[in-house]
Design a protein around this motif. Structure first.
Motif, PDB file in Angstrom:
ATOM      1  N   PHE A 196       0.839  -1.255  -0.038  1.00  0.00           N
ATOM      2  CA  PHE A 196      -0.123  -0.070  -0.214  1.00  0.00           C
ATOM      3  C   PHE A 196       0.894   1.338   0.038  1.00  0.00           C
ATOM      4  CE2 PHE A 196       0.831  -1.051   4.307  1.00  0.00           C
ATOM      5  CZ  PHE A 196       1.277  -0.031   4.961  1.00  0.00           C
ATOM      6  N   LEU A 197       2.123   1.097   0.104  1.00  0.00           N
ATOM      7  CA  LEU A 197       3.106   2.330   0.353  1.00  0.00           C
ATOM      8  C   LEU A 197       3.009   3.390  -0.850  1.00  0.00           C
ATOM      9  CD1 LEU A 197       5.063   3.981   2.095  1.00  0.00           C
ATOM     10  CD2 LEU A 197       6.898   2.491   0.859  1.00  0.00           C
ATOM     11  N   ALA A 198       2.961   2.875  -2.066  1.00  0.00           N
ATOM     12  CA  ALA A 198       2.813   3.909  -3.260  1.00  0.00           C
ATOM     13  C   ALA A 198       1.493   4.541  -3.173  1.00  0.00           C
ATOM     14  CB  ALA A 198       3.000   3.074  -4.652  1.00  0.00           C
ATOM     15  N   GLN A 199       0.303   3.896  -3.207  1.00  0.00           N
ATOM     16  CA  GLN A 199      -1.085   4.379  -2.781  1.00  0.00           C
ATOM     17  C   GLN A 199      -1.119   5.238  -1.694  1.00  0.00           C
ATOM     18  OE1 GLN A 199      -4.174   1.537  -2.956  1.00  0.00           O
ATOM     19  NE2 GLN A 199      -2.997   0.207  -4.137  1.00  0.00           N
ATOM     20  N   LEU A 200      -0.693   5.104  -0.494  1.00  0.00           N
ATOM     21  CA  LEU A 200      -0.562   5.896   0.604  1.00  0.00           C
ATOM     22  C   LEU A 200       0.079   7.175   0.316  1.00  0.00           C
ATOM     23  CD1 LEU A 200      -1.335   6.625   3.506  1.00  0.00           C
ATOM     24  CD2 LEU A 200       0.798   5.270   4.241  1.00  0.00           C
ATOM     25  N   CYS A 201       1.362   7.096  -0.233  1.00  0.00           N
ATOM     26  CA  CYS A 201       1.947   8.383  -0.819  1.00  0.00           C
ATOM     27  C   CYS A 201       1.298   9.053  -1.990  1.00  0.00           C
ATOM     28  CB  CYS A 201       3.472   7.997  -1.377  1.00  0.00           C
ATOM     29  SG  CYS A 201       4.628   7.397  -0.027  1.00  0.00           S
ATOM     30  N   ALA A 202       0.788   8.625  -2.986  1.00  0.00           N
ATOM     31  CA  ALA A 202       0.002   9.236  -3.669  1.00  0.00           C
ATOM     32  C   ALA A 202      -1.400   9.992  -3.041  1.00  0.00           C
ATOM     33  CB  ALA A 202      -0.726   8.374  -4.952  1.00  0.00           C
ATOM     34  N   ALA A 203      -1.868   9.408  -2.057  1.00  0.00           N
ATOM     35  CA  ALA A 203      -3.049   9.965  -1.206  1.00  0.00           C
ATOM     36  C   ALA A 203      -2.461  10.953  -0.441  1.00  0.00           C
ATOM     37  CB  ALA A 203      -3.655   8.948  -0.643  1.00  0.00           C
ATOM     38  N   ALA A 204      -1.167  11.046   0.182  1.00  0.00           N
ATOM     39  CA  ALA A 204      -0.837  12.016   0.989  1.00  0.00           C
ATOM     40  C   ALA A 204      -0.334  13.339   0.019  1.00  0.00           C
ATOM     41  CB  ALA A 204       0.340  11.425   1.821  1.00  0.00           C
ATOM     42  N   THR A 205      -0.009  12.967  -0.923  1.00  0.00           N
ATOM     43  CA  THR A 205       0.397  14.304  -1.843  1.00  0.00           C
ATOM     44  C   THR A 205      -0.616  14.764  -2.565  1.00  0.00           C
ATOM     45  OG1 THR A 205       2.505  12.790  -2.621  1.00  0.00           O
ATOM     46  CG2 THR A 205       1.689  14.526  -4.121  1.00  0.00           C
ATOM     47  N   ALA A 206      -1.763  14.251  -2.949  1.00  0.00           N
ATOM     48  CA  ALA A 206      -3.014  14.741  -3.160  1.00  0.00           C
ATOM     49  C   ALA A 206      -3.628  15.440  -2.245  1.00  0.00           C
ATOM     50  CB  ALA A 206      -3.781  13.829  -3.879  1.00  0.00           C
ATOM     51  N   VAL A 207      -3.511  15.024  -1.155  1.00  0.00           N
ATOM     52  CA  VAL A 207      -4.218  15.830   0.075  1.00  0.00           C
ATOM     53  C   VAL A 207      -3.574  16.916   0.564  1.00  0.00           C
ATOM     54  CG1 VAL A 207      -5.172  15.481   2.611  1.00  0.00           C
ATOM     55  CG2 VAL A 207      -5.793  13.676   0.962  1.00  0.00           C
ATOM     56  N   SER A 208      -2.233  16.888   0.326  1.00  0.00           N
ATOM     57  CA  SER A 208      -1.314  18.028   0.778  1.00  0.00           C
ATOM     58  C   SER A 208      -1.397  19.165  -0.132  1.00  0.00           C
ATOM     59  CB  SER A 208       0.061  17.465   0.945  1.00  0.00           C
ATOM     60  OG  SER A 208       0.376  16.472   1.665  1.00  0.00           O
ATOM     61  N   LEU A 209      -1.905  18.909  -1.533  1.00  0.00           N
ATOM     62  CA  LEU A 209      -1.880  19.978  -2.468  1.00  0.00           C
ATOM     63  C   LEU A 209      -2.723  21.066  -1.986  1.00  0.00           C
ATOM     64  CD1 LEU A 209      -2.224  18.050  -5.704  1.00  0.00           C
ATOM     65  CD2 LEU A 209      -0.162  19.273  -4.839  1.00  0.00           C
ATOM     66  N   PRO A 210      -3.789  21.218  -1.459  1.00  0.00           N
ATOM     67  CA  PRO A 210      -4.443  22.178  -0.932  1.00  0.00           C
ATOM     68  C   PRO A 210      -3.729  23.130  -0.065  1.00  0.00           C
ATOM     69  CG  PRO A 210      -6.136  20.595  -1.053  1.00  0.00           C
ATOM     70  CD  PRO A 210      -4.808  20.084  -1.217  1.00  0.00           C
ATOM     71  N   VAL A 211      -3.035  22.543   0.790  1.00  0.00           N
ATOM     72  CA  VAL A 211      -2.319  23.359   1.716  1.00  0.00           C
ATOM     73  C   VAL A 211      -1.008  24.196   1.147  1.00  0.00           C
ATOM     74  CG1 VAL A 211      -0.859  23.405   3.900  1.00  0.00           C
ATOM     75  CG2 VAL A 211      -2.817  22.068   3.781  1.00  0.00           C
ATOM     76  N   LEU A 212      -0.442  23.238   0.124  1.00  0.00           N
ATOM     77  CA  LEU A 212       0.780  23.845  -0.795  1.00  0.00           C
ATOM     78  C   LEU A 212       0.276  25.076  -1.421  1.00  0.00           C
ATOM     79  CD1 LEU A 212       2.336  20.480  -1.507  1.00  0.00           C
ATOM     80  CD2 LEU A 212       3.151  22.124   0.271  1.00  0.00           C
ATOM     81  N   VAL A 213      -1.040  24.888  -2.112  1.00  0.00           N
ATOM     82  CA  VAL A 213      -1.518  25.937  -3.061  1.00  0.00           C
ATOM     83  C   VAL A 213      -1.786  27.212  -2.158  1.00  0.00           C
ATOM     84  CG1 VAL A 213      -3.311  26.778  -4.493  1.00  0.00           C
ATOM     85  CG2 VAL A 213      -2.443  24.442  -4.808  1.00  0.00           C
ATOM     86  N   ALA A 214      -2.419  27.048  -0.924  1.00  0.00           N
ATOM     87  CA  ALA A 214      -2.734  28.001  -0.154  1.00  0.00           C
ATOM     88  C   ALA A 214      -1.559  28.893   0.514  1.00  0.00           C
ATOM     89  CB  ALA A 214      -3.512  27.536   1.069  1.00  0.00           C
ATOM     90  N   GLY A 215      -0.274  28.138   0.820  1.00  0.00           N
ATOM     91  CA  GLY A 215       0.882  28.601   1.313  1.00  0.00           C
ATOM     92  C   GLY A 215       1.691  29.343   0.137  1.00  0.00           C
ATOM     93  N   PHE A 216       1.674  28.830  -1.049  1.00  0.00           N
ATOM     94  CA  PHE A 216       2.165  29.764  -2.334  1.00  0.00           C
ATOM     95  C   PHE A 216       1.569  30.960  -2.346  1.00  0.00           C
ATOM     96  CE2 PHE A 216       4.345  25.661  -3.218  1.00  0.00           C
ATOM     97  CZ  PHE A 216       5.762  26.116  -3.095  1.00  0.00           C
ATOM     98  N   ALA A 217       0.004  30.821  -2.651  1.00  0.00           N
ATOM     99  CA  ALA A 217      -0.637  31.848  -2.747  1.00  0.00           C
ATOM    100  C   ALA A 217      -0.510  32.783  -1.878  1.00  0.00           C
ATOM    101  CB  ALA A 217      -2.168  31.542  -2.873  1.00  0.00           C
ATOM    102  N   ALA A 218      -0.227  32.829  -0.607  1.00  0.00           N
ATOM    103  CA  ALA A 218      -0.108  33.701   0.452  1.00  0.00           C
ATOM    104  C   ALA A 218       1.559  33.780   0.906  1.00  0.00           C
ATOM    105  CB  ALA A 218      -1.049  33.250   1.735  1.00  0.00           C
TER     106      ALA A 218
END
Length: 269
Positions: free
Chosen positions: A233-255
Motif C-alpha cells: 500500500f506504500l505507493a497508494q498511501l504516498c499518492a493519497a498523501a501528496t494529493a491531500v497535501s496539495l490544497p495546503v501547498l497551494v494556499a501557502g504559495f498563494a499567501a
C-alpha cells in the motif's frame, strides 16, 4: 563579516533541503509501482507510473476533501472574527491585567487533546453530534483560537497608534476601525494566522478519527484507509498523501508574500 554570509546561506540551504527531502521522497514514491516502492533499499531509478493516483481517485476522495475544506475554512473564519477583536482589546486598547488574560488563553493548550477525548465523545453521543461536521468546526475553532489570539496580539501591537487616533477623531466606531484601519495594516499578520489555523485544522486526525465515521470523515481519516495489513500500500498511501497535501501547498504559495511579512512582523522593533 562578509565571508560568513556564504556559509550561512549554505547552511540555510542545507536545512531547507532537509525539511523538503521527505516531501520530495513521498512524491517520488507515489510515482512508483507498489513493488518498486516496497523494495529495501528503495530504488530511485525505478520506472514511473500513475497507478497510485488512479487508486486514490478510485477510492472516491471527494467527500472527505470537501469535509476537510468545510471544517478548516469555516473554523478559520470564525477564529479570525473572534481573535482580531480580542487581540485588539489586549494590545491596542489593553484591558486590565491583560497578561493574566493571555496566560489564560495559553493555559487552555496545556491539556493534551487525548485527555479530553472521552468527555468530548460522550458529549457528542448525548447531543447527537457524532459524525457531524459542525462538531469538528466547533472543536477546531476552540483548538485554534488561543494560538490566533497570541499571534494577532503581536501583530496588532505594531499598528501605529496615530492612525487609530485619527480614525477616532473622524468618528469611526470600533467595527469600522477594525475593518477599514486595523485589518488593512495588519493584513500580513492576518494572512499568516489564517494559514496556520487552516493547516492545523486540515491536518488534524485524532478528533476526526474518533468523532466521525462515514458522513463527516475528513481527508486525514481517509488517508488511514490506505494503511492495511494485507497487501502492498506504500505507493497508494504516498499518492493519497501528496494529493491531500496539495490544497495546503497551494494556499501557502498563494499567501507566500504576506505569510513571510506576517511571520516577521513584530520580530524587529
Amino acid at each position: 563579516m562578509q565571508p560568513a554570509k556564504p556559509l550561512w546561506s549554505f547552511l540555510a540551504w542545507v536545512v531547507g533541503l532537509l525539511f523538503v527531502a521527505p516531501v520530495l521522497w513521498m512524491v517520488l514514491t507515489s510515482l512508483h509501482s507498489e513493488t518498486d516502492a516496497a523494495t529495501n533499499p528503495p530504488s530511485i531509478a525505478a520506472g514511473l507510473t500513475l497507478d497510485g493516483y488512479r487508486s486514490f481517485l478510485a477510492a472516491d476522495p471527494v467527500a472527505p476533501l470537501l469535509n476537510s475544506a468545510m471544517a478548516s475554512i469555516i473554523s478559520t473564519l470564525i477564529v479570525l472574527c473572534l481573535a482580531i477583536p480580542a487581540a485588539y482589546a489586549l494590545s491596542i486598547r489593553p484591558v486590565e491585567k491583560w497578561t493574566d488574560v493571555m496566560f489564560f488563553f495559553l493555559s487552555t493548550k496545556f491539556l493534551p487533546i487525548v485527555a479530553g477525548l472521552l468527555p468530548l465523545y460522550l458529549f457528542a453521543q448525548n447531543t447527537g453530534l457524532l459524525d457531524n461536521i459542525w462538531l469538528l468546526v466547533l472543536l477546531y475553532t476552540a483548538m485554534n483560537l488561543p494560538i490566533a489570539v497570541w499571534m494577532m496580539r503581536s501583530f496588532l501591537a505594531e499598528v501605529p497608534v496615530d492612525i487609530l487616533e485619527a480614525a477616532s477623531i473622524d468618528g469611526a466606531g470600533l467595527l469600522r476601525t477594525l475593518a477599514t484601519v486595523v485589518a488593512p495594516v495588519a493584513m500580513p499578520g492576518i494572512a499568516a494566522t489564517a494559514l496556520i489555523c487552516f493547516i492545523f485544522s486540515w491536518n488534524e486526525l485524532l478528533l476526526a478519527r474518533t468523532l466521525t465515521a462515514t458522513v463527516a470523515g475528513t481527508s486525514p481519516v481517509f488517508l488511514t484507509s490506505f494503511v492495511t495489513s494485507q497487501g502492498l500500500f506504500l505507493a497508494q498511501l504516498c499518492a493519497a498523501a501528496t494529493a491531500v497535501s496539495l490544497p495546503v501547498l497551494v494556499a501557502g504559495f498563494a499567501a507566500q508574500d504576506k505569510l513571510v511579512q506576517g511571520l516577521s512582523l513584530g520580530a524587529v522593533k
